[in-house]
Write an enzyme that holds these catalytic residues in place. Structure first.
Site, short mmCIF file in Angstrom:
data_model
loop_
_atom_site.label_atom_id
_atom_site.label_comp_id
_atom_site.label_asym_id
_atom_site.label_seq_id
_atom_site.Cartn_x
_atom_site.Cartn_y
_atom_site.Cartn_z
N ARG A 1 0.86 -1.18 0.00
CA ARG A 1 0.00 0.00 0.00
C ARG A 1 0.90 1.23 0.00
O ARG A 1 2.07 1.17 0.37
CB ARG A 1 -0.90 0.02 1.24
CG ARG A 1 -1.85 -1.17 1.35
CD ARG A 1 -2.67 -1.08 2.64
NE ARG A 1 -3.62 -2.17 2.75
CZ ARG A 1 -3.38 -3.34 3.36
NH1 ARG A 1 -2.18 -3.55 3.91
NH2 ARG A 1 -4.30 -4.27 3.42
N LYS B 1 -2.28 -2.24 7.45
CA LYS B 1 -3.70 -2.02 7.75
C LYS B 1 -4.14 -2.98 8.85
O LYS B 1 -3.87 -4.17 8.79
CB LYS B 1 -4.53 -2.24 6.48
CG LYS B 1 -5.97 -1.76 6.60
CD LYS B 1 -6.66 -1.84 5.27
CE LYS B 1 -8.08 -1.30 5.35
NZ LYS B 1 -8.77 -1.37 4.04
N HIS C 1 -2.70 2.47 -5.53
CA HIS C 1 -3.26 1.18 -5.16
C HIS C 1 -3.47 0.27 -6.38
O HIS C 1 -3.61 -0.95 -6.22
CB HIS C 1 -4.59 1.37 -4.42
CG HIS C 1 -4.84 0.35 -3.36
ND1 HIS C 1 -4.12 0.30 -2.18
CD2 HIS C 1 -5.72 -0.68 -3.31
CE1 HIS C 1 -4.56 -0.71 -1.44
NE2 HIS C 1 -5.53 -1.32 -2.09
N ARG D 1 -0.95 -2.45 -6.55
CA ARG D 1 -1.23 -3.56 -5.62
C ARG D 1 -2.25 -4.52 -6.23
O ARG D 1 -2.12 -5.74 -6.14
CB ARG D 1 -1.72 -2.99 -4.29
CG ARG D 1 -2.05 -4.01 -3.21
CD ARG D 1 -2.34 -3.26 -1.91
NE ARG D 1 -3.11 -4.05 -0.96
CZ ARG D 1 -2.57 -4.84 -0.03
NH1 ARG D 1 -1.26 -4.96 0.03
NH2 ARG D 1 -3.33 -5.49 0.82
N HIS E 1 -4.20 -9.67 3.94
CA HIS E 1 -5.64 -9.71 4.14
C HIS E 1 -5.99 -10.66 5.28
O HIS E 1 -5.43 -11.76 5.39
CB HIS E 1 -6.35 -10.20 2.86
CG HIS E 1 -6.33 -9.20 1.76
ND1 HIS E 1 -6.58 -9.52 0.44
CD2 HIS E 1 -6.10 -7.85 1.77
CE1 HIS E 1 -6.49 -8.43 -0.31
NE2 HIS E 1 -6.21 -7.41 0.48
N TYR F 1 -9.87 -10.54 -6.82
CA TYR F 1 -8.93 -10.51 -7.95
C TYR F 1 -9.15 -11.67 -8.93
O TYR F 1 -8.67 -11.62 -10.05
CB TYR F 1 -7.49 -10.52 -7.44
CG TYR F 1 -7.18 -9.32 -6.58
CD1 TYR F 1 -7.11 -8.04 -7.14
CD2 TYR F 1 -7.00 -9.44 -5.21
CE1 TYR F 1 -6.85 -6.93 -6.36
CE2 TYR F 1 -6.74 -8.33 -4.42
CZ TYR F 1 -6.67 -7.08 -5.00
OH TYR F 1 -6.42 -5.98 -4.22
#
Length: 318
Positions: free
Chosen positions: A135, A160, A266, A269, A292, A301
């Site tokens: 990120r 995150k 982003h 990514r 994640h 994705y």
């Protein structure tokens, strides 16, 4: 009264170790909520006022579902953490349903074109965004100690959700990364010669290790050329590259490369994850590399990867 309340909000956010970005966002929505109801104290309001405010955001201001939920999260924090109010109705407040968007993904040739259009050090920054799936904030927050050339890996700290993770260091970046470390070292030595305050450290580390911010290990990989005032402490010191600076450089490169997609930091990514899927990397590995918590987040994705991996239109079979 409102100002006193906002001081309490800021204090609680910092005690809970929320990021500066979240602090600004929550304070913004809490102020808007108070002003919307003509400066009434939140303790005097309840479910009806919260729903009225959220409805106005959607109907009058036409904000997105994610923005409306962001405002609700700020109000939940206000009532639960700051006012310590036990309000069962908060659980009944309806959250707006988020629309699932397909991420913008670049082709490998488009990624190459953008990277080639970037000058140093932005070229290396975008190479790491794409090559390691970082990120923007994770990239800019890298410290010298987070780069392990011997083991060819990068350590992402406080990603995150406050999570740390390790990602492979792209071999194509080694030469440019060595040059960037050398450039960062020059800035570091200049700061030490001028006896400037050390770089900011996470949370309470500055109290535990007062001199650690003056060490080379904690210095920024991408230090900003100018000094800036720390918004929390008021100390003028060396910060990392500003996010807006990178975004502007990227926008110029995308325009120069003639790409007509909406490209943001982003996007690289997204491209990282999609291209790994197309090359046969399993979804669990990609989930780990992206940091994640749930594989369902990574599954988005697969929508792009399946089309790009060879799905043929029936029209082309006629």
């Amino acid at each position: 009264m409102a100002q006193k309340l906002m001081d309490q909000v800021v204090e609680k956010l910092r005690v809970e170790h929320y990021s500066l970005r979240t602090e600004k966002t929550y304070c913004h929505w809490i102020r808007r909520f108070i002003l919307f109801h003509r400066k009434r104290h939140p303790a005097e309001m309840g479910k009806y006022e919260v729903e009225q405010f959220l409805s106005a955001l959607a109907v009058k201001d036409k904000v997105s579902a994610s923005t409306q939920n962001q405002a609700l999260a700020a109000l939940l924090f206000l009532y639960r953490k700051v006012l310590s109010t036990d309000l069962p109705w908060l659980d009944d407040v309806v959250r707006a349903r988020r629309t699932v968007r397909i991420p913008v993904v670049l082709s490998p040739s488009e990624v190459r074109a953008v990277i080639q259009a970037l000058p140093a050090p932005y070229q290396l920054m975008v190479q790491l965004l794409y090559g390691a799936g970082l990120r923007r904030t994770e990239l800019l927050s890298l410290r010298v100690k987070d780069v392990d050339m011997g083991l060819s890996m990068l350590t992402v700290r406080e990603g995150k959700g406050g999570k740390d993770r390790v990602v492979p260091l792209p071999q194509a970046c080694r030469s440019a990364l060595t040059e960037q470390l050398r450039a960062s070292r020059l800035v570091y030595e200049q700061d030490r010669a001028q006896k400037l305050p050390g770089v900011v450290l996470p949370w309470a580390l500055e109290k535990k290790y007062p001199k650690a911010g003056e060490t080379w290990a904690w210095h920024w990989l991408f230090p900003q050329a100018e000094l800036s005032r720390d918004p929390r402490t008021g100390i003028t010191r060396r910060h990392h590259f500003y996010p807006q600076t990178l975004s502007r450089a990227l926008a110029r490169a995308v325009a120069g490369a003639g790409i007509n997609k909406l490209v943001r930091c982003h996007t690289f990514r997204h491209s990282f994850a999609t291209h790994l899927l197309q090359s046969g990397t399993d979804i669990r590995t990609i989930q780990t590399l992206l940091g994640h918590s749930h594989v369902e987040t990574t599954m988005i994705y697969t929508h792009v990867a399946k089309v790009g991996a060879g799905a043929v239109s029936p029209l082309d079979r006629l």
